[in-house]
Design an enzyme around this catalytic site. Structure first.
Site, PDB file in Angstrom:
ATOM      1  N   ARG A 233      -2.444  25.524  -3.664  1.00  0.00           N
ATOM      2  CA  ARG A 233      -2.411  24.153  -3.207  1.00  0.00           C
ATOM      3  C   ARG A 233      -2.155  24.113  -1.704  1.00  0.00           C
ATOM      4  O   ARG A 233      -1.325  24.858  -1.190  1.00  0.00           O
ATOM      5  CB  ARG A 233      -1.298  23.366  -3.923  1.00  0.00           C
ATOM      6  CG  ARG A 233      -1.670  22.881  -5.315  1.00  0.00           C
ATOM      7  CD  ARG A 233      -2.663  21.740  -5.241  1.00  0.00           C
ATOM      8  NE  ARG A 233      -3.052  21.240  -6.552  1.00  0.00           N
ATOM      9  CZ  ARG A 233      -4.098  21.674  -7.237  1.00  0.00           C
ATOM     10  NH1 ARG A 233      -4.849  22.643  -6.752  1.00  0.00           N
ATOM     11  NH2 ARG A 233      -4.402  21.146  -8.407  1.00  0.00           N
ATOM     12  N   GLU A 262      -7.702  17.348   2.659  1.00  0.00           N
ATOM     13  CA  GLU A 262      -9.049  17.858   2.365  1.00  0.00           C
ATOM     14  C   GLU A 262     -10.074  16.745   2.349  1.00  0.00           C
ATOM     15  O   GLU A 262      -9.866  15.747   1.637  1.00  0.00           O
ATOM     16  CB  GLU A 262      -9.035  18.597   1.012  1.00  0.00           C
ATOM     17  CG  GLU A 262      -8.177  19.838   1.039  1.00  0.00           C
ATOM     18  CD  GLU A 262      -8.054  20.530  -0.298  1.00  0.00           C
ATOM     19  OE1 GLU A 262      -7.650  21.703  -0.311  1.00  0.00           O
ATOM     20  OE2 GLU A 262      -8.349  19.900  -1.348  1.00  0.00           O
ATOM     21  N   HIS A 284     -12.139  24.861  -0.795  1.00  0.00           N
ATOM     22  CA  HIS A 284     -11.558  24.531  -2.101  1.00  0.00           C
ATOM     23  C   HIS A 284     -12.574  24.761  -3.225  1.00  0.00           C
ATOM     24  O   HIS A 284     -12.832  23.871  -4.056  1.00  0.00           O
ATOM     25  CB  HIS A 284     -11.052  23.090  -2.133  1.00  0.00           C
ATOM     26  CG  HIS A 284      -9.990  22.867  -3.177  1.00  0.00           C
ATOM     27  ND1 HIS A 284      -8.948  21.993  -3.019  1.00  0.00           N
ATOM     28  CD2 HIS A 284      -9.814  23.412  -4.425  1.00  0.00           C
ATOM     29  CE1 HIS A 284      -8.177  21.997  -4.093  1.00  0.00           C
ATOM     30  NE2 HIS A 284      -8.687  22.860  -4.962  1.00  0.00           N
TER      31      HIS A 284
END
Length: 320
Positions: A233, A262, A284
């Protein structure tokens, strides 16, 4: 029963997302901003969400809401306490990434440990021709066999990463967030792992205990100059401390698949590191193998159907 999927594009459009077997109305949006969420879920019975923030105020605008079906494992974007107070069930998707995240983790580790990006760029720049022999040694190459892997978090992903590490001949050390004391566990003290590890990889949730668990002070304690890998994370690491740690040689490389915001803004500290051979940033996607996304989609609908049948599964319980 009305089902609203707030961010359908967060799950690959090539993935088959079957519709639930019970009678329902299905509404989906490619993306939803935090300011749009309340209006879009106002008359929903079930909301499917991946990364859209759902706070107490947003929930207050959805009087019919009974289930938040999270299309992911992490729920740090959901106000779980507010859901509990309202009697809203929150379910998440579990163990779907047991292969894809560990494989991505080791792809990053191999790339840094063997300087693959640096050598690729050097070849592209003509360095091989300049060498005038069959090879050149401009960048360090290290084996993983015989090195020490520090794993922060012992869930399914941490255990899978550890299994791969052991298969490669690595010594594996587990630890949890700093400050945790559990004399019955197999965890080593957090600070001891910082001192001993050649590779440190993060596989724990983001919460009040783990936010910025690695910052400038912790990076300075990494005496073996390890690689730092975060496929967990964004926010587990103080991102502003990574560049200075690389520059000072406290770590020999860093690879991140996640950031605290993000996508990261143009002034994010990682944006200045992208040309460094000892730094890798991926968008990601560690979770996003075709096989894993399909498993996620299937389990997501399973969770919804189980809830409607009166037997909810994969419920997320708020931390006490």
């Amino acid at each position: 029963m009305k089902i609203v999927f707030l961010d359908r594009d967060s799950v690959s459009l090539e993935t088959l997302l079957r519709k639930p077997v019970f009678a329902h109305e299905w509404v989906q949006y490619p993306r939803t901003s935090s300011t749009e969420a309340a209006e879009r879920i106002a008359d929903a019975d079930i909301v499917v969400v991946n990364k859209v923030k759902i706070d107490a105020e947003t929930l207050s605008k959805a009087p019919r809401l009974k289930l938040l079906a999270v299309a992911a494992t992490g729920t740090d974007n959901i106000d779980l306490q507010a859901c509990q107070q309202r009697g809203i069930v929150v379910s998440n998707v579990r163990n779907y990434a047991v292969h894809t995240v560990p494989e991505h983790t080791f792809a990053l580790i191999f790339a840094l440990r063997r300087s693959l990006c640096a050598y690729r760029d050097a070849v592209k720049a003509g360095r091989w021709q300049e060498a005038a022999q069959f090879c050149f040694f401009d960048h360090p190459i290290r084996d993983l066999a015989g090195s020490t892997l520090g794993v922060i978090g012992d869930g399914v992903l941490g255990q899978s990463v550890a299994s791969i590490g052991r298969a490669l001949g690595m010594r594996v050390l587990f630890t949890a967030h700093k400050g945790r004391t559990d004399p019955t566990s197999f965890y080593m003290p957090f600070e001891e792992v910082l001192h001993q590890a050649d590779v440190i990889t993060l596989h724990c949730p983001l919460n009040d205990h783990t936010r910025h668990m690695i910052g400038s002070d912790e990076l300075k304690q990494m005496t073996r100059k390890p690689l730092l890998i975060n496929t967990g994370r964004g926010g587990l690491v103080d991102e502003s401390a990574v560049g200075p740690a690389l520059q000072a040689g406290h770590i020999s490389g860093a690879a991140f698949d996640v950031t605290s915001v993000e996508p990261p803004p143009s002034d994010h500290p990682f944006m200045t590191l992208l040309d460094r051979p000892d730094f890798i940033l991926t968008p990601h996607v560690a979770w996003a193998s075709a096989e894993a996304i399909q498993a996620l989609a299937d389990q997501l609908i399973d969770n919804i159907e189980a809830f409607v049948s009166g037997q909810p599964v994969n419920q997320v319980i708020p931390r006490p």
